[in-house]
Design a protein around this motif. Sequence first.
Motif, mmCIF file in Angstrom:
data_model
loop_
_atom_site.group_PDB
_atom_site.id
_atom_site.type_symbol
_atom_site.label_atom_id
_atom_site.label_comp_id
_atom_site.label_asym_id
_atom_site.label_seq_id
_atom_site.Cartn_x
_atom_site.Cartn_y
_atom_site.Cartn_z
ATOM 1 N N HIS A 76 -11.362 64.070 -28.821
ATOM 2 C CA HIS A 76 -11.053 64.146 -27.399
ATOM 3 C C HIS A 76 -9.935 65.169 -27.164
ATOM 4 O O HIS A 76 -9.967 65.941 -26.208
ATOM 5 N N HIS A 80 -9.545 68.892 -24.834
ATOM 6 C CA HIS A 80 -8.448 69.461 -24.042
ATOM 7 C C HIS A 80 -8.160 70.893 -24.494
ATOM 8 O O HIS A 80 -7.915 71.779 -23.677
ATOM 9 N N CYS A 182 -6.231 62.341 -17.121
ATOM 10 C CA CYS A 182 -6.817 61.718 -18.310
ATOM 11 C C CYS A 182 -6.108 60.420 -18.645
ATOM 12 O O CYS A 182 -4.921 60.255 -18.389
ATOM 13 N N GLY A 184 -6.080 59.325 -21.762
ATOM 14 C CA GLY A 184 -5.656 59.421 -23.153
ATOM 15 C C GLY A 184 -6.481 58.512 -24.034
ATOM 16 O O GLY A 184 -7.493 57.995 -23.562
ATOM 17 N N HIS A 186 -4.241 60.910 -27.122
ATOM 18 C CA HIS A 186 -4.410 62.181 -27.815
ATOM 19 C C HIS A 186 -3.605 62.179 -29.103
ATOM 20 O O HIS A 186 -2.744 61.323 -29.282
#
Length: 639
Positions: A76, A80, A182, A184, A186
């Motif tokens: 993910h 980004h 978002c 999250g 991350h």
Amino acid sequence: MSASIQAKLPDGTVIELESGATALELARAIGPGLAKAAVAAVVDGEVVELSRPLPEESEVRLLTDRDPEALDVLRHSAAHVLATAVREVIPEAGIGFGPAIDGGFYYDFDVPEPFTPEQLEAFEKRMADVAGEGQPFERQVVSKAEAEELFSDDPLKLERLAEFSDDEVISVYRNGPFLDLCRGPHVPNTGSLKHFRLLSAAGAYWRGDEKRQMLQRIYGTAFFKKQDLEDHLHRLEEAKRRDHRVLGKHLDLFSIQEEVGPGLVLWHPNGGRIRHLVEDFLKKTLIEHGYELVFTPHVTQEELYRISGHLEVFQEGLWPVMEDGGDRFRMKPMNCPHHFMIYRAQTHSYRDLPLRYAELGTCYRYERSGTLHGMLRVRSFTQDDAHIFIREDQIEEEYNRLLDLEDYLLKVFGYEYRTALSTRPEKAIGDAAIYDAATERLGSVLKARGLDFEVDEGGGAFYGPKVDILVTDALGREWQGGTFQLDFLMPQRFDLQYVGADNQRHNVVVVHRTLLGSMERFIGGLIEHYGGAFPLWLAPEQVRVLPVSEPSAQAAGALVEELQAAGFRASLDDRDTLGYRIRSGETQKVPYLAIIGEREAEAGTVAVRKRGAEEKQVVMDRSAFVERLAEEVRTRALD
Ligand SMILES: [Zn+2]
Ligand SMILES: [Zn+2]
């Protein structure tokens, strides 16, 4: 120390930290090695980033690159980084969503033109730069109004924001110049992204809705380890090579043609041969296992599906109505009600049960054209279907029989598998206690067999629990195999009863079951599992006989006749040069090439080339060759 928090680790150890401490500080408290290796944390069941402060009391598991959850976090985060790169190259690109998916990640962009391969290459380079810069992912909680301000140039994000309630906790994340709406989590910074690849780009409707604008989706993948990325790319190559649509054309197995309609499969003679062999084997096996074969029509009064409830719950999957005077007909979406009507046509005693009605029943379901996929997702398919009518006390025995039979069939085709048990969903109808008791009994059957099964909580149907078989193919991919679905509801709706030893009428229990699934899906899957190289017993063409030159043509012709007389699918190829014929036989994946020159003709031998064998060519007596073929077919040997 009044202001302190307690974090409980998986081994039960409780670590005390100062209030406000983060998961990263917890990792440091455990050891510097872990602090370095940690990627994210699971706090009270939720995956969060390391920079998040821990609550007063919590259960914490730190994730390193060995945990599967960490891979999703990395992927993910890679999405980004991709968006960061795309925005640098095309600042006006609108941004949609960028989730981790099975095998990688994607990100959707609102751009006027599809991306070119050159652009993907440029994005990938730029991504490597962004990763090299080690930009931290910074989380910030904002109000809805603040978020609307931050994304005022991004209509897609604004649309998403409009759906949030006013008290929703909205988080945004920044890395370098890029800001995203978002939830999250991350990885700590972009530096974790070392081994990644952009794979492809394709159009995708905004939010999957055909009525909305078309966005451009970029797919990619990322791994913690270089070797894992390389293995994955290799598997993707292999999957492409084995794609059943490609092989279906190359080996002339099937086609789907516009003039006939999307999702409607035409089986060519070669594919038809394979299907016939599978069906023939299956039917013989079913009869040996106490099944009766039944046949039912493709078109049916709609009323039948009103009784079953499908008209309500399965509306979208039905083809439109065909009216005939006052009668309304539908293409048959499933075979169950027909089998129930057959059962109901007679009175049954407790001694007659179980009754097993099997049908290779062709069904028609309306699938949106965007979801169709070769033979794997179609609009007309032939289901290996059966309905088994049992007494309640026969559940265990019948499930054991089903599991035995499935095990036998899947071994024949060379599949590994695992089992799963689906339990009662909230929407279940009827007595919850009966549902749960039956689920428990199915679980006990699986346990008693020593199966290490997965429990899919709430995954059962509204009318009963089920056992699923998930098969793994040669590439390690998982497919839906059999399903054994218990049903307490349809017997009530259709009045399916038996006369008990007490002379009273009782409801039967129905098991809806498929062992292989539909012929389309199963054989489409087999094409990929075998990579088109079907084992001898299933190969459309088993032996191709190649004469070396003119003088051996007669002996070659005689061998073809001998093989055909013995029941083998054999043909003669005397086109062009011998080299050409050998290559052609190899690319067509014929299991055996039998070469006959003058020497072999005289000696009554044959030079045999087995597909994929290490030894290129083996000379043997003709009779030994025929025996070997017969043995391989008899045992349904896998290559
Ligand atoms: Zn994110
Ligand atoms: Zn059914």
